[in-house]
Design a protein around this motif. Structure first.
Motif, PDB file in Angstrom:
ATOM      1  N   HIS A  50     -11.691   4.287  10.879  1.00 51.48           N
ATOM      2  CA  HIS A  50     -11.790   5.544  10.140  1.00 51.48           C
ATOM      3  C   HIS A  50     -11.287   6.686  11.009  1.00 51.48           C
ATOM      4  O   HIS A  50     -12.046   7.460  11.584  1.00 51.48           O
ATOM      5  N   SER A  88       0.847  -1.198   0.000  1.00 49.97           N
ATOM      6  CA  SER A  88       0.000   0.000   0.000  1.00 49.97           C
ATOM      7  C   SER A  88       0.873   1.234   0.000  1.00 49.97           C
ATOM      8  O   SER A  88       1.842   1.316   0.753  1.00 49.97           O
ATOM      9  N   GLY A 140      -1.841  12.051  -3.885  1.00 53.00           N
ATOM     10  CA  GLY A 140      -2.734  11.555  -2.846  1.00 53.00           C
ATOM     11  C   GLY A 140      -3.512  10.318  -3.221  1.00 53.00           C
ATOM     12  O   GLY A 140      -4.187   9.724  -2.362  1.00 53.00           O
ATOM     13  N   GLU A 141      -3.480   9.887  -4.481  1.00 54.33           N
ATOM     14  CA  GLU A 141      -4.169   8.660  -4.873  1.00 54.33           C
ATOM     15  C   GLU A 141      -3.545   7.453  -4.164  1.00 54.33           C
ATOM     16  O   GLU A 141      -2.333   7.400  -3.948  1.00 54.33           O
ATOM     17  N   ILE A 142      -4.386   6.476  -3.827  1.00 59.45           N
ATOM     18  CA  ILE A 142      -3.967   5.324  -3.028  1.00 59.45           C
ATOM     19  C   ILE A 142      -3.862   4.089  -3.914  1.00 59.45           C
ATOM     20  O   ILE A 142      -4.741   3.838  -4.752  1.00 59.45           O
ATOM     21  N   PRO A 146      -6.346  11.153   8.806  1.00 66.09           N
ATOM     22  CA  PRO A 146      -7.316  11.825   7.921  1.00 66.09           C
ATOM     23  C   PRO A 146      -8.393  10.838   7.463  1.00 66.09           C
ATOM     24  O   PRO A 146      -8.098   9.877   6.742  1.00 66.09           O
ATOM     25  N   ASN A 183     -10.974  10.665   5.447  1.00 69.03           N
ATOM     26  CA  ASN A 183     -11.334  10.344   4.065  1.00 69.03           C
ATOM     27  C   ASN A 183     -10.305   9.423   3.409  1.00 69.03           C
ATOM     28  O   ASN A 183     -10.658   8.575   2.581  1.00 69.03           O
ATOM     29  N   ASP A 184      -9.039   9.568   3.783  1.00 67.95           N
ATOM     30  CA  ASP A 184      -8.009   8.655   3.275  1.00 67.95           C
ATOM     31  C   ASP A 184      -8.243   7.238   3.796  1.00 67.95           C
ATOM     32  O   ASP A 184      -8.093   6.261   3.047  1.00 67.95           O
ATOM     33  N   ALA A 185      -8.596   7.119   5.074  1.00 64.04           N
ATOM     34  CA  ALA A 185      -8.838   5.796   5.660  1.00 64.04           C
ATOM     35  C   ALA A 185     -10.015   5.106   4.983  1.00 64.04           C
ATOM     36  O   ALA A 185      -9.962   3.902   4.685  1.00 64.04           O
ATOM     37  N   SER A 213       0.753   5.770  -1.280  1.00 64.08           N
ATOM     38  CA  SER A 213       0.031   6.889  -1.884  1.00 64.08           C
ATOM     39  C   SER A 213       0.917   7.556  -2.917  1.00 64.08           C
ATOM     40  O   SER A 213       2.120   7.757  -2.694  1.00 64.08           O
ATOM     41  N   MET A 250     -11.272   5.732   1.923  1.00 64.82           N
ATOM     42  CA  MET A 250     -10.962   5.433   0.526  1.00 64.82           C
ATOM     43  C   MET A 250     -10.048   4.214   0.416  1.00 64.82           C
ATOM     44  O   MET A 250     -10.242   3.361  -0.465  1.00 64.82           O
ATOM     45  N   GLU A 251      -9.084   4.109   1.304  1.00 64.59           N
ATOM     46  CA  GLU A 251      -8.186   2.955   1.266  1.00 64.59           C
ATOM     47  C   GLU A 251      -8.962   1.662   1.491  1.00 64.59           C
ATOM     48  O   GLU A 251      -8.738   0.656   0.801  1.00 64.59           O
TER      49      GLU A 251
END
Length: 321
Positions: free
Chosen positions: A65, A38, A44-46, A68, A70-72, A40, A74-75
């Motif tokens: 969650h 994993s 910022g794309e994962i 940040p 929203n990152d959690a 980024s 989205m991942e």
């Protein structure tokens, strides 16, 4: 000729938000987390790729969650999508803390119901089942079109409170009218009277409320102030001070999710509360630990529920004596 059907295989996957909790769950299940690549990109794309075959497995994807947030989220969605495309047999999403759970209804016109959107996103990604701990409101379970295991941290918290404070005269207190049902369950467990704080909130001002008065008998008692989460700490600290002004002997705060956005730590450690008891559904950095804070592990509950789901057993039995 068809080969004999292999026994189903459990595989546990973790995002990068709270690996310590995932590792503890894996240890209790006597398994290992699936190796995962994993990272980024600069924008910022994962990117996620599992380093082992997942075809036909019973997959459990754990991710808290946390900020940040929203990152959690989205991942975890990307992990579910990768599993679906790699032919995992069943995908269970484990959300120790369900992001956007406070946005479960419309207070004003033209607002979203973001908790429903969360459920729709996991459905679209390919999740077959959700497992979460102490939702802000229980009806969020109905947002997901599939099985939802709503786990309760109350047995872990009440066991600790009973052992440490059970010899005192207790009162269980809800910080607002909306949490009375949960506080009532606590009161039944601890065999203690119930009280609540009457408060007002302006829906246009997030994280702000005003404690008006205490309803119930708290004078001379050790009050167990219960809530699902502590964010900035403003509401809970106001409730603590209102209880002390009403004559409480002591106040112990018990909450499941330690969000602890600034300035929560300063507010809590400078408050009149004797102890703040939380679980580790969310990671806490070293600078967010303080003398009054006690952190209990939620991993045994998650591990037991995961084992029950994998073995097609009863999750409800975890909460019945």
């Amino acid at each position: 000729m068809l080969k004999k059907t292999p026994t189903k295989t459990i595989m546990l996957f973790s995002g990068r938000a709270h690996p310590t909790l995932a590792e503890e769950v894996a240890e209790l299940l006597q398994t290992e987390l699936v190796p995962t690549t994993s990272y980024s990109f600069a924008n910022g794309e994962i990117y996620v790729r599992f380093d082992k075959s997942v075809r036909g497995c019973d997959a459990f994807v754990i991710q808290s969650h946390t900020a940040p947030i929203n990152d959690a989220i989205m991942e975890q969605l990307i992990m579910v999508d990768a599993l679906k495309r790699a032919s995992a047999k069943r995908i269970t999403v484990i959300l120790p803390f369900y992001g956007y759970a406070r946005q479960d209804k419309k207070h004003l016109g033209r607002e979203p119901i973001s908790a429903r959107l969360m459920a729709d996103l996991f459905t679209a990604a390919g999740a077959d089942r959700l497992m979460t701990v102490d939702l802000h409101t229980a009806q969020i379970q109905g947002f997901f079109d599939g099985p939802v295991d709503h786990l309760l941290a109350m047995p872990i918290l009440t066991r600790y409170v009973r052992k440490k404070y059970g010899r005192r005269d207790l009162a269980v207190v809800s910080p607002d009218a909306g949490r009375i049902k949960v506080a009532e369950s606590w009161a039944n467990q601890l065999q203690a009277p119930l009280a609540f704080i009457h408060k007002t909130r302006d829906p246009r001002k997030p994280n702000e409320s005003k404690a008006n008065r205490v309803v119930g008998e708290v004078e001379g008692r050790t009050c167990i102030l219960v809530d699902d989460l502590i964010d900035t700490g403003g509401t809970i600290v106001q409730a603590v001070e209102a209880l002390m002004e009403a004559g409480a002997a002591d106040v112990v705060v018990a909450a499941t999710h330690a969000v602890f956005s600034d300035p929560a730590v300063d507010r809590l450690k400078n408050s009149s509360a004797r102890e703040i008891v939380v679980t580790n559904t969310l990671p806490l950095e070293d600078d967010k630990h303080f003398d009054k804070l006690t952190v209990l592990s939620i991993a045994p509950l998650l591990a037991q529920a995961t084992a029950a789901v994998f073995e097609d057993g009863s999750v409800t039995s975890l909460f019945t004596d």
